[in-house]
Motif scaffolding. Structure first.
Motif, PDB file in Angstrom:
ATOM      1  N   LEU A  11       0.976  -1.564   0.635  1.00  0.00           N
ATOM      2  CA  LEU A  11      -0.389  -0.374  -0.205  1.00  0.00           C
ATOM      3  C   LEU A  11       1.096   1.234   0.155  1.00  0.00           C
ATOM      4  CD1 LEU A  11      -2.778  -0.846   2.458  1.00  0.00           C
ATOM      5  CD2 LEU A  11      -3.051  -1.042  -0.165  1.00  0.00           C
ATOM      6  N   GLN A  12       2.098   1.179   0.882  1.00  0.00           N
ATOM      7  CA  GLN A  12       2.809   2.137   0.679  1.00  0.00           C
ATOM      8  C   GLN A  12       3.476   2.536  -0.674  1.00  0.00           C
ATOM      9  OE1 GLN A  12       3.093   4.461   2.926  1.00  0.00           O
ATOM     10  NE2 GLN A  12       1.792   2.769   3.979  1.00  0.00           N
ATOM     11  N   LEU A  13       3.283   1.180  -1.932  1.00  0.00           N
ATOM     12  CA  LEU A  13       4.222   1.538  -3.053  1.00  0.00           C
ATOM     13  C   LEU A  13       2.977   2.120  -4.307  1.00  0.00           C
ATOM     14  CD1 LEU A  13       5.533  -1.839  -3.685  1.00  0.00           C
ATOM     15  CD2 LEU A  13       7.147   0.624  -3.317  1.00  0.00           C
ATOM     16  N   GLU A  14       1.790   2.258  -3.460  1.00  0.00           N
ATOM     17  CA  GLU A  14       0.324   2.380  -4.329  1.00  0.00           C
ATOM     18  C   GLU A  14       0.374   4.002  -4.173  1.00  0.00           C
ATOM     19  OE1 GLU A  14      -4.242   1.972  -4.730  1.00  0.00           O
ATOM     20  OE2 GLU A  14      -3.634   1.526  -2.281  1.00  0.00           O
ATOM     21  N   LYS A  15       0.909   4.615  -2.517  1.00  0.00           N
ATOM     22  CA  LYS A  15       0.416   5.886  -2.223  1.00  0.00           C
ATOM     23  C   LYS A  15       2.425   6.716  -2.677  1.00  0.00           C
ATOM     24  CE  LYS A  15      -0.893   5.369   2.953  1.00  0.00           C
ATOM     25  NZ  LYS A  15      -0.648   5.284   4.048  1.00  0.00           N
ATOM     26  N   LEU A  16       2.972   6.130  -3.333  1.00  0.00           N
ATOM     27  CA  LEU A  16       4.371   6.960  -3.540  1.00  0.00           C
ATOM     28  C   LEU A  16       4.256   6.835  -5.455  1.00  0.00           C
ATOM     29  CD1 LEU A  16       7.381   4.463  -2.460  1.00  0.00           C
ATOM     30  CD2 LEU A  16       6.894   7.301  -2.135  1.00  0.00           C
ATOM     31  N   GLY A  17       2.753   6.370  -5.806  1.00  0.00           N
ATOM     32  CA  GLY A  17       2.503   6.096  -7.224  1.00  0.00           C
ATOM     33  C   GLY A  17       3.266   5.277  -8.383  1.00  0.00           C
ATOM     34  N   SER A  37      -5.828  -7.503  -4.270  1.00  0.00           N
ATOM     35  CA  SER A  37      -7.452  -7.358  -3.975  1.00  0.00           C
ATOM     36  C   SER A  37      -7.187  -6.166  -3.198  1.00  0.00           C
ATOM     37  CB  SER A  37      -7.750  -9.036  -3.370  1.00  0.00           C
ATOM     38  OG  SER A  37      -8.349  -9.756  -3.633  1.00  0.00           O
ATOM     39  N   LEU A  38      -6.528  -5.629  -2.469  1.00  0.00           N
ATOM     40  CA  LEU A  38      -6.215  -4.569  -1.693  1.00  0.00           C
ATOM     41  C   LEU A  38      -5.395  -3.134  -2.635  1.00  0.00           C
ATOM     42  CD1 LEU A  38      -4.242  -5.751   0.974  1.00  0.00           C
ATOM     43  CD2 LEU A  38      -6.113  -5.424   1.201  1.00  0.00           C
ATOM     44  N   VAL A  39      -4.936  -3.451  -3.659  1.00  0.00           N
ATOM     45  CA  VAL A  39      -4.092  -2.917  -4.037  1.00  0.00           C
ATOM     46  C   VAL A  39      -5.246  -2.171  -5.127  1.00  0.00           C
ATOM     47  CG1 VAL A  39      -2.107  -1.838  -5.431  1.00  0.00           C
ATOM     48  CG2 VAL A  39      -2.126  -2.310  -3.801  1.00  0.00           C
ATOM     49  N   LYS A  40      -5.807  -0.687  -5.688  1.00  0.00           N
ATOM     50  CA  LYS A  40      -6.716  -0.102  -6.486  1.00  0.00           C
ATOM     51  C   LYS A  40      -5.945   0.684  -7.418  1.00  0.00           C
ATOM     52  CE  LYS A  40      -9.594  -2.228  -4.332  1.00  0.00           C
ATOM     53  NZ  LYS A  40     -10.076  -3.461  -4.693  1.00  0.00           N
ATOM     54  N   ASN A  41      -5.291   1.276  -7.217  1.00  0.00           N
ATOM     55  CA  ASN A  41      -4.559   2.292  -8.486  1.00  0.00           C
ATOM     56  C   ASN A  41      -3.021   1.982  -8.729  1.00  0.00           C
ATOM     57  OD1 ASN A  41      -6.359   3.994  -7.591  1.00  0.00           O
ATOM     58  ND2 ASN A  41      -4.966   4.976  -5.768  1.00  0.00           N
ATOM     59  N   SER A  42      -2.827   0.782  -8.689  1.00  0.00           N
ATOM     60  CA  SER A  42      -0.998   0.496  -9.646  1.00  0.00           C
ATOM     61  C   SER A  42      -1.947  -0.961 -10.011  1.00  0.00           C
ATOM     62  CB  SER A  42      -0.078   0.325  -8.493  1.00  0.00           C
ATOM     63  OG  SER A  42       0.274   0.979  -7.708  1.00  0.00           O
ATOM     64  N   GLN A  69      10.021   1.940 -19.142  1.00  0.00           N
ATOM     65  CA  GLN A  69       9.633   1.358 -17.814  1.00  0.00           C
ATOM     66  C   GLN A  69      11.228   0.688 -16.987  1.00  0.00           C
ATOM     67  OE1 GLN A  69       6.966  -1.852 -16.945  1.00  0.00           O
ATOM     68  NE2 GLN A  69       8.047  -3.722 -16.541  1.00  0.00           N
ATOM     69  N   ILE A  70      11.609   1.306 -15.886  1.00  0.00           N
ATOM     70  CA  ILE A  70      12.120   0.155 -15.103  1.00  0.00           C
ATOM     71  C   ILE A  70      11.931  -0.464 -14.147  1.00  0.00           C
ATOM     72  CG2 ILE A  70      14.402   2.642 -15.590  1.00  0.00           C
ATOM     73  CD1 ILE A  70      14.035   3.835 -12.972  1.00  0.00           C
ATOM     74  N   GLU A  71      13.121  -1.700 -13.921  1.00  0.00           N
ATOM     75  CA  GLU A  71      12.037  -2.454 -12.384  1.00  0.00           C
ATOM     76  C   GLU A  71      13.835  -2.185 -11.548  1.00  0.00           C
ATOM     77  OE1 GLU A  71      12.283  -6.686 -14.169  1.00  0.00           O
ATOM     78  OE2 GLU A  71      10.326  -5.708 -15.532  1.00  0.00           O
ATOM     79  N   VAL A  72      12.970  -2.148 -10.636  1.00  0.00           N
ATOM     80  CA  VAL A  72      13.544  -1.419  -9.443  1.00  0.00           C
ATOM     81  C   VAL A  72      12.506  -2.105  -7.566  1.00  0.00           C
ATOM     82  CG1 VAL A  72      14.547   1.117 -10.844  1.00  0.00           C
ATOM     83  CG2 VAL A  72      12.144   0.615  -9.359  1.00  0.00           C
ATOM     84  N   THR A  73      13.557  -2.108  -6.710  1.00  0.00           N
ATOM     85  CA  THR A  73      13.624  -2.756  -5.856  1.00  0.00           C
ATOM     86  C   THR A  73      13.594  -1.905  -4.045  1.00  0.00           C
ATOM     87  OG1 THR A  73      15.340  -3.695  -5.057  1.00  0.00           O
ATOM     88  CG2 THR A  73      13.935  -5.024  -6.831  1.00  0.00           C
ATOM     89  N   ILE A  74      12.348  -1.844  -3.487  1.00  0.00           N
ATOM     90  CA  ILE A  74      12.739  -1.057  -2.143  1.00  0.00           C
ATOM     91  C   ILE A  74      14.167  -1.540  -0.987  1.00  0.00           C
ATOM     92  CG2 ILE A  74      12.303  -0.850   0.336  1.00  0.00           C
ATOM     93  CD1 ILE A  74      10.584   0.520  -1.923  1.00  0.00           C
ATOM     94  N   ASN A  75      15.226  -0.336  -0.983  1.00  0.00           N
ATOM     95  CA  ASN A  75      16.543  -0.745  -0.597  1.00  0.00           C
ATOM     96  C   ASN A  75      17.506  -0.800  -1.587  1.00  0.00           C
ATOM     97  OD1 ASN A  75      16.090   0.894   1.077  1.00  0.00           O
ATOM     98  ND2 ASN A  75      15.018  -0.437   2.586  1.00  0.00           N
TER      99      ASN A  75
END
Length: 214
Positions: free
Chosen positions: A1-7, A31-36, A190-196
Motif C-alpha cells: 500500500l505504501q508503494l501505491e501511495k508513492l505512485g 485484492s487490496l491495491v486499486k491504483n497500481s 519502464q525501469i524495474e527497481v526494488t526497495i533498498n
C-alpha cells in the motif's frame, strides 16, 4: 500500500507458481491495491502462467510478466533448446497469458549476453503475439552503462511505438542504478527497481536511488 501511495505504476507482487504462500500473497495484494497494476512473474510454462493469471484476477489492473532465456549460453546449457524452439515457447507463453489478462510483459532473460539479431526476432514475434512491454534484464549484472545504453537505444528504436522497453538491472558490479539511468536516457520507458536495492545476489537497482536521480 505504501508503494501505491508513492505512485508506483506496476507492482510485481511475486511469483505466484513458486508456492501456495506466494500465490496467496499476490492474490491478497491484487485484492487490496486499486491504483497500481499488480503483476505476477512466471516462466514461459503453462502452469506458471495459469497460476499468475488466477492470482491477479481480482486486481483492478492485472499483468502477467513471463520470460525465457535468449542468450546462447542459457539456451544451450540451461534450456537445451534451439532458437526456433525458444521463439515458439515465447509466443505460446504470451498468447496463453493473454487469455487471462490484456497486459502482458515479456522478458528476454540474459539480454545482456544475448545476440542482437536474435533479440529482434524474439521481440517481433512476442509483440505480434500481444506483449505490450519488452523487458531487457542484465541477468548476470555485468554490463557497463555505455554498453547497456547502446543495447537499449537499438532495441528501443527497433520497437518504436509497438511496445514499451523496460530494463531490469542487477548490481553485481555496483552498476545497477547507473545502468538504469543510462537506459532511461536511451529510450527505456519502464525501469524495474526494488526497495533498498533488495534482490537476488547483489540486488537490483534501488527505487529510491533511481527516483531521486531522475
Amino acid at each position: 500500500l505504501q508503494l501505491e501511495k508513492l505512485g508506483v505504476d506496476v507492482i510485481e507482487a511475486g511469483f505466484a507458481a513458486a508456492s501456495p504462500g506466494d500465490f496467496d500473497a499476490v492474490s491478497q495484494i491484487a485484492s487490496l491495491v486499486k491504483n497500481s497494476t499488480i503483476c505476477s512473474l512466471s516462466r514461459a510454462i503453462d502452469n506458471d502462467i495459469k497460476q499468475s493469471g488466477l492470482a491477479v484476477q481480482k486486481a483492478a489492473s492485472g499483468r502477467i510478466h513471463t520470460f525465457i532465456a535468449t542468450s546462447p549460453i542459457h539456451m544451450k546449457y540451461k534450456l537445451k533448446m534451439s532458437e526456433a524452439e525458444v521463439i515458439k515457447r515465447a509466443v505460446h507463453a504470451v498468447e496463453y497469458a493473454r487469455t487471462f489478462v490484456d497486459d502482458v510483459e515479456f522478458s528476454l532473460e540474459d539480454a545482456g549476453r544475448s545476440e542482437m539479431p536474435f533479440m529482434k526476432e524474439v521481440m517481433d514475434a512476442v509483440i505480434a503475439a500481444g506483449a505490450r512491454t519488452i523487458n531487457l534484464p542484465d541477468t548476470v549484472g555485468y554490463r557497463m552503462p555505455t554498453e547497456l545504453a547502446a543495447m537499449v537505444k537499438e532495441l528501443s528504436d527497433f520497437a518504436g511505438d509497438r511496445a514499451i522497453i523496460s530494463v531490469h538491472n542487477h548490481n553485481d558490479l555496483g552498476m545497477a542504478t547507473a545502468n538504469t539511468l543510462a537506459a532511461v536516457l536511451s529510450g527505456a520507458r519502464q525501469i524495474e527497481v526494488t526497495i533498498n536495492g533488495l534482490g537476488e545476489r547483489a540486488g537490483n537497482s534501488a527505487l529510491e536511488e533511481a527516483v531521486m536521480a531522475i
